[in-house]
Design a protein around this motif. Structure first.
Motif, PDB file in Angstrom:
ATOM      1  N   SER A  27      -5.908   5.595  -1.422  1.00 42.91           N
ATOM      2  CA  SER A  27      -4.488   5.020  -1.321  1.00 42.91           C
ATOM      3  C   SER A  27      -4.125   4.271  -2.727  1.00 42.91           C
ATOM      4  O   SER A  27      -5.024   3.869  -3.491  1.00 42.91           O
ATOM      5  CB  SER A  27      -4.302   3.649  -0.096  1.00 42.91           C
ATOM      6  OG  SER A  27      -4.949   2.640  -0.303  1.00 42.91           O
ATOM      7  N   PHE A  28      -2.925   4.049  -2.949  1.00 39.24           N
ATOM      8  CA  PHE A  28      -2.610   3.123  -4.371  1.00 39.24           C
ATOM      9  C   PHE A  28      -2.199   1.722  -3.472  1.00 39.24           C
ATOM     10  O   PHE A  28      -1.762   1.699  -2.346  1.00 39.24           O
ATOM     11  CB  PHE A  28      -1.540   3.874  -4.818  1.00 39.24           C
ATOM     12  CG  PHE A  28      -1.858   5.039  -5.577  1.00 39.24           C
ATOM     13  CD1 PHE A  28      -2.161   4.863  -7.054  1.00 39.24           C
ATOM     14  CD2 PHE A  28      -1.537   6.248  -5.159  1.00 39.24           C
ATOM     15  CE1 PHE A  28      -2.744   5.870  -7.947  1.00 39.24           C
ATOM     16  CE2 PHE A  28      -2.026   7.317  -6.203  1.00 39.24           C
ATOM     17  CZ  PHE A  28      -2.477   7.220  -7.199  1.00 39.24           C
ATOM     18  N   TYR A  29      -2.069   0.996  -4.387  1.00 39.78           N
ATOM     19  CA  TYR A  29      -1.756  -0.673  -4.107  1.00 39.78           C
ATOM     20  C   TYR A  29      -1.276  -1.221  -5.139  1.00 39.78           C
ATOM     21  O   TYR A  29      -1.626  -1.328  -6.390  1.00 39.78           O
ATOM     22  CB  TYR A  29      -2.765  -1.346  -3.400  1.00 39.78           C
ATOM     23  CG  TYR A  29      -4.063  -1.358  -4.072  1.00 39.78           C
ATOM     24  CD1 TYR A  29      -4.666  -2.280  -5.081  1.00 39.78           C
ATOM     25  CD2 TYR A  29      -4.976  -0.227  -3.754  1.00 39.78           C
ATOM     26  CE1 TYR A  29      -5.668  -2.224  -5.629  1.00 39.78           C
ATOM     27  CE2 TYR A  29      -6.285  -0.398  -4.347  1.00 39.78           C
ATOM     28  CZ  TYR A  29      -6.756  -1.240  -5.376  1.00 39.78           C
ATOM     29  OH  TYR A  29      -7.871  -1.446  -5.834  1.00 39.78           O
ATOM     30  N   ALA A  30      -0.285  -2.334  -4.908  1.00 36.89           N
ATOM     31  CA  ALA A  30       0.142  -3.207  -5.959  1.00 36.89           C
ATOM     32  C   ALA A  30       0.248  -4.464  -5.516  1.00 36.89           C
ATOM     33  O   ALA A  30       0.623  -4.721  -4.229  1.00 36.89           O
ATOM     34  CB  ALA A  30       1.755  -2.535  -6.277  1.00 36.89           C
TER      35      ALA A  30
ATOM     36  N   TYR B 128       0.762  -1.171  -0.018  1.00 40.70           N
ATOM     37  CA  TYR B 128       0.033   0.076   0.060  1.00 40.70           C
ATOM     38  C   TYR B 128       0.791   1.350   0.022  1.00 40.70           C
ATOM     39  O   TYR B 128       1.906   1.285   0.617  1.00 40.70           O
ATOM     40  CB  TYR B 128      -0.910   0.241   1.314  1.00 40.70           C
ATOM     41  CG  TYR B 128      -2.240  -0.858   1.120  1.00 40.70           C
ATOM     42  CD1 TYR B 128      -2.152  -1.948   1.615  1.00 40.70           C
ATOM     43  CD2 TYR B 128      -3.314  -0.359   0.668  1.00 40.70           C
ATOM     44  CE1 TYR B 128      -3.226  -2.839   1.469  1.00 40.70           C
ATOM     45  CE2 TYR B 128      -4.515  -1.146   0.575  1.00 40.70           C
ATOM     46  CZ  TYR B 128      -4.445  -2.167   1.038  1.00 40.70           C
ATOM     47  OH  TYR B 128      -5.622  -3.010   0.916  1.00 40.70           O
ATOM     48  N   PHE B 129       0.339   2.333  -0.843  1.00 43.44           N
ATOM     49  CA  PHE B 129       1.059   3.588  -0.903  1.00 43.44           C
ATOM     50  C   PHE B 129       0.220   4.778  -0.641  1.00 43.44           C
ATOM     51  O   PHE B 129      -1.101   4.671  -1.189  1.00 43.44           O
ATOM     52  CB  PHE B 129       1.906   3.765  -1.981  1.00 43.44           C
ATOM     53  CG  PHE B 129       2.677   2.334  -2.372  1.00 43.44           C
ATOM     54  CD1 PHE B 129       4.017   2.662  -1.955  1.00 43.44           C
ATOM     55  CD2 PHE B 129       2.250   1.367  -3.144  1.00 43.44           C
ATOM     56  CE1 PHE B 129       4.875   1.273  -2.332  1.00 43.44           C
ATOM     57  CE2 PHE B 129       3.035   0.250  -3.362  1.00 43.44           C
ATOM     58  CZ  PHE B 129       4.259   0.361  -2.987  1.00 43.44           C
ATOM     59  N   PRO B 130       0.507   5.844   0.205  1.00 44.64           N
ATOM     60  CA  PRO B 130      -0.124   6.934   0.242  1.00 44.64           C
ATOM     61  C   PRO B 130      -0.277   7.600  -1.184  1.00 44.64           C
ATOM     62  O   PRO B 130       0.743   7.709  -1.831  1.00 44.64           O
ATOM     63  CB  PRO B 130       0.518   7.873   1.381  1.00 44.64           C
ATOM     64  CG  PRO B 130       1.828   7.359   1.213  1.00 44.64           C
ATOM     65  CD  PRO B 130       1.741   5.854   1.085  1.00 44.64           C
ATOM     66  N   PRO B 131      -1.363   8.500  -1.565  1.00 42.53           N
ATOM     67  CA  PRO B 131      -1.120   9.192  -2.756  1.00 42.53           C
ATOM     68  C   PRO B 131      -0.398  10.289  -2.665  1.00 42.53           C
ATOM     69  O   PRO B 131      -0.078  10.810  -1.552  1.00 42.53           O
ATOM     70  CB  PRO B 131      -2.517   9.654  -3.285  1.00 42.53           C
ATOM     71  CG  PRO B 131      -3.494   9.792  -1.674  1.00 42.53           C
ATOM     72  CD  PRO B 131      -2.594   8.581  -1.050  1.00 42.53           C
TER      73      PRO B 131
END
Length: 295
Positions: free
Chosen positions: A34-37, A21-24
């Motif tokens: 959030s972004f996620y991969a 998970y990553f914050p925008p």
């Protein structure tokens, strides 16, 4: 920093499931949760997703489907727009695949979909139907990116581009609803009506447009998923200030199963996927809205 969940034992010795998970970027904080991969490295993935906010997902190997709470089924595409959901969703992939996506907060959802925002509740569509061939170029750029950092640059810029489509959402209303959902363990609709100074009909119309659900259903959804997230993290409901949010044990079980796809007992031993989503969002606390990190 990202949260990284992985487990041993997948195809060719790789972890069967990984999620980051990553914050925008700060200028998108009102639009993107959030972004996620994610990487699915198993022959078949079949899990229940909890009721959630809308999602935009790019998938490298699109062989699967979403099964919504009302029984509606939608095929997974290379670029997917999944609307807000009113109950658990069964997510199926019939092959190993990779995914890059982001959750949309109400302002982002309305900016993306305009007048059609509430029409996709419990539904998913092929993003190519909305954007045409351009979306395939974005999908290819994400798939060919050198690393996740490059994907995040592409993803943030993609969001900036698509959010130019419609008029800005009324942030005062969205912030009022978000506070209503997060400041009480069991939000009451009359309190929201009082806070907005609007009629109940106007409040219902606007919550359906920006959140995809009526105020009453919205309150039930977030009460249940907050409780489910706390249980999956090993927290007691009293510790999470949710001890009095449900009438009794049977009410708790019914609500959590409807919105999270599992019983409280099952959440005590969460699947890899459930553990990844709940722990990953919690790790974003302080970087994103509490509506995201607590659910």
């Amino acid at each position: 920093m990202s949260d990284d969940i992985s487990s041993p034992g997948g195809v060719d010795g790789e972890a069967p499931f990984e999620l980051h998970y990553f914050p925008p970027d700060p200028d998108l904080a009102d639009m993107v949760s959030s972004f996620y991969a994610a990487r699915v490295n198993m022959p078949r993935f079949d899990e229940y997703e909890r009721a959630d906010r809308p999602q935009f997902r790019f998938v490298t190997a699109a062989d699967g489907e979403y099964v919504f709470a009302d029984g509606h089924r939608a095929q997974v595409c290379n670029a997917n727009i999944v609307g807000p959901t009113s109950g658990r969703v069964r997510a199926i992939s019939n092959c190993p695949t990779r995914m890059f996506g982001f959750g949309m907060l109400p302002a982002g959802w309305a900016a993306l979909m305009g007048d059609d925002a509430e029409k996709l509740t419990d539904r998913a569509i092929d993003a190519a139907d909305l954007f045409g061939d351009w979306i395939g170029e974005v999908a290819a750029a994400l798939e060919n990116a050198a690393d996740t950092a490059e994907q995040l640059v592409i993803g943030n810029n993609f969001v900036r581009e698509i959010l130019k489509r419609n008029e800005p959402a009324p942030m005062w209303f969205i912030r009022t609803v978000d506070r209503w959902l997060t400041e009480s363990a069991s939000p009451q609709v009359p309190e929201l009506v009082d806070a907005t100074g609007m009629s109940i009909r106007s409040v219902e119309r606007m919550t359906k447009h920006y959140y995809g659900l009526s105020p009453r259903m919205l309150a039930r959804k977030y009460r249940a998923v907050r409780a489910a997230s706390a249980l999956a993290r090993g927290e007691g409901l009293d510790a999470a200030a949710l001890g009095d949010a449900f009438y009794d044990q049977s009410h708790l079980i019914r609500e959590i199963k409807r919105f999270a796809g599992a019983t409280p007992g099952q959440l005590g031993k969460p699947s890899r996927y459930t553990e990844a989503t709940t722990r990953g969002r919690k790790e974003l606390a302080g970087k994103v809205s509490p509506l995201v990190s607590e659910t």
